[in-house]
Design a protein around this motif. Sequence first.
Motif, PDB file in Angstrom:
ATOM      1  N   LEU A  67       0.791  -1.028   0.214  1.00 35.68           N
ATOM      2  CA  LEU A  67       0.078  -0.007   0.371  1.00 35.68           C
ATOM      3  C   LEU A  67       0.563   1.565  -0.170  1.00 35.68           C
ATOM      4  O   LEU A  67       0.651   2.732  -0.638  1.00 35.68           O
ATOM      5  CB  LEU A  67      -0.805   0.083   1.073  1.00 35.68           C
ATOM      6  CG  LEU A  67      -2.270  -0.962   1.306  1.00 35.68           C
ATOM      7  CD1 LEU A  67      -2.989  -1.091   2.455  1.00 35.68           C
ATOM      8  CD2 LEU A  67      -2.854  -0.585   0.018  1.00 35.68           C
ATOM      9  N   TYR A  68       1.981   1.378   0.611  1.00 34.77           N
ATOM     10  CA  TYR A  68       2.708   2.347   0.542  1.00 34.77           C
ATOM     11  C   TYR A  68       3.709   2.425  -0.953  1.00 34.77           C
ATOM     12  O   TYR A  68       3.466   3.509  -1.157  1.00 34.77           O
ATOM     13  CB  TYR A  68       4.612   1.961   1.612  1.00 34.77           C
ATOM     14  CG  TYR A  68       5.310   2.963   1.638  1.00 34.77           C
ATOM     15  CD1 TYR A  68       5.566   4.294   2.112  1.00 34.77           C
ATOM     16  CD2 TYR A  68       6.205   2.637   0.821  1.00 34.77           C
ATOM     17  CE1 TYR A  68       6.814   5.051   1.614  1.00 34.77           C
ATOM     18  CE2 TYR A  68       6.848   3.855   0.363  1.00 34.77           C
ATOM     19  CZ  TYR A  68       7.231   5.045   1.415  1.00 34.77           C
ATOM     20  OH  TYR A  68       7.755   6.393   0.148  1.00 34.77           O
ATOM     21  N   TRP A  71       0.925   4.149  -3.337  1.00 35.37           N
ATOM     22  CA  TRP A  71       0.751   5.057  -2.649  1.00 35.37           C
ATOM     23  C   TRP A  71       2.165   5.699  -2.696  1.00 35.37           C
ATOM     24  O   TRP A  71       2.016   7.231  -3.437  1.00 35.37           O
ATOM     25  CB  TRP A  71       0.164   5.090  -1.185  1.00 35.37           C
ATOM     26  CG  TRP A  71       0.701   7.045  -0.657  1.00 35.37           C
ATOM     27  CD1 TRP A  71      -0.959   8.257  -1.019  1.00 35.37           C
ATOM     28  CD2 TRP A  71       1.500   7.643   0.115  1.00 35.37           C
ATOM     29  NE1 TRP A  71      -0.701   9.110   0.139  1.00 35.37           N
ATOM     30  CE2 TRP A  71       1.134   9.170   0.249  1.00 35.37           C
ATOM     31  CE3 TRP A  71       2.369   6.871   0.155  1.00 35.37           C
ATOM     32  CZ2 TRP A  71       2.381  10.023   0.900  1.00 35.37           C
ATOM     33  CZ3 TRP A  71       3.996   8.174   1.182  1.00 35.37           C
ATOM     34  CH2 TRP A  71       3.300   9.423   1.042  1.00 35.37           C
ATOM     35  N   HIS A  74       1.798   6.680  -7.213  1.00 32.51           N
ATOM     36  CA  HIS A  74       1.305   7.430  -7.526  1.00 32.51           C
ATOM     37  C   HIS A  74       0.387   6.110  -8.198  1.00 32.51           C
ATOM     38  O   HIS A  74      -0.112   6.244  -9.517  1.00 32.51           O
ATOM     39  CB  HIS A  74       1.049   8.267  -8.507  1.00 32.51           C
ATOM     40  CG  HIS A  74       1.897   9.967  -7.380  1.00 32.51           C
ATOM     41  ND1 HIS A  74       1.512  10.669  -6.918  1.00 32.51           N
ATOM     42  CD2 HIS A  74       3.211   9.930  -7.408  1.00 32.51           C
ATOM     43  CE1 HIS A  74       1.957  10.960  -5.878  1.00 32.51           C
ATOM     44  NE2 HIS A  74       3.326  10.796  -6.333  1.00 32.51           N
ATOM     45  N   PHE A  76      -2.119   4.616  -7.600  1.00 31.01           N
ATOM     46  CA  PHE A  76      -3.759   3.796  -7.133  1.00 31.01           C
ATOM     47  C   PHE A  76      -4.637   4.510  -8.918  1.00 31.01           C
ATOM     48  O   PHE A  76      -5.755   3.461  -8.800  1.00 31.01           O
ATOM     49  CB  PHE A  76      -4.315   4.679  -6.565  1.00 31.01           C
ATOM     50  CG  PHE A  76      -3.826   4.429  -5.233  1.00 31.01           C
ATOM     51  CD1 PHE A  76      -4.741   3.007  -4.812  1.00 31.01           C
ATOM     52  CD2 PHE A  76      -3.100   4.403  -4.037  1.00 31.01           C
ATOM     53  CE1 PHE A  76      -4.303   2.055  -3.196  1.00 31.01           C
ATOM     54  CE2 PHE A  76      -2.960   4.289  -3.058  1.00 31.01           C
ATOM     55  CZ  PHE A  76      -3.410   2.530  -2.423  1.00 31.01           C
TER      56      PHE A  76
END
Length: 140
Positions: A67-68, A71, A74, A76
């Motif tokens: 998830l890091y 994020w 970029h 997502f």
Amino acid sequence: MYEWIKALHVIAVISWMAGMLYLPRLFVYHCEAEIGSKQSETFKVMERRLLRAIMNPAMIVTWLAGLYLAWAGHWFSHPWLHAKLLVVVVLSGVHGFFARCVKDFAGDRNRRSQKFYRIINEVPTVLMIAIVILVIVKPF
Ligand code: HEM
């Protein structure tokens, strides 16, 4: 920083997958062991330790680091990540199911056949192949 977290992510993925590929194989052998036998009790210890000491922490680190990366990189808004997340959620569900199987064996309540575990054994492999293709090839 990004590259270091990616290295951590891959290390965690390898540890998690080692367990996801091996635990159902232990279930296959455990089915053959008679309830109450020394062999059955040994399988219980192996299954519990593999799940608690390796697979659970490795899954958590895989998720946090992944998830890091999503994020920080970029990613997502990219469809390949949506597809990857979907498959990883299914993989995490299979992990949860394996945890239930460990509990069932621990309480001598397993009712599933050896054939069932032989088939379910292949599921993490198929999911892993899909995940790796999605993240490396990024087909869409
Ligand atoms: C838990 C949720 C997960 C998320 C949010 C996630 C997300 C990501 C992101 C954003 C990257 C960086 C991609 C890049 O820099 O090009 C990455 C790399 C990677 N992920 Fe995951 N991932 C997750 C789980 C997994 C799982 C379960 C596997 C394998 C079974 C996996 C295998 C890999 C591999 C091999 C790389 C390195 C790709 C490269 O070298 O470019 N990931 N992940």
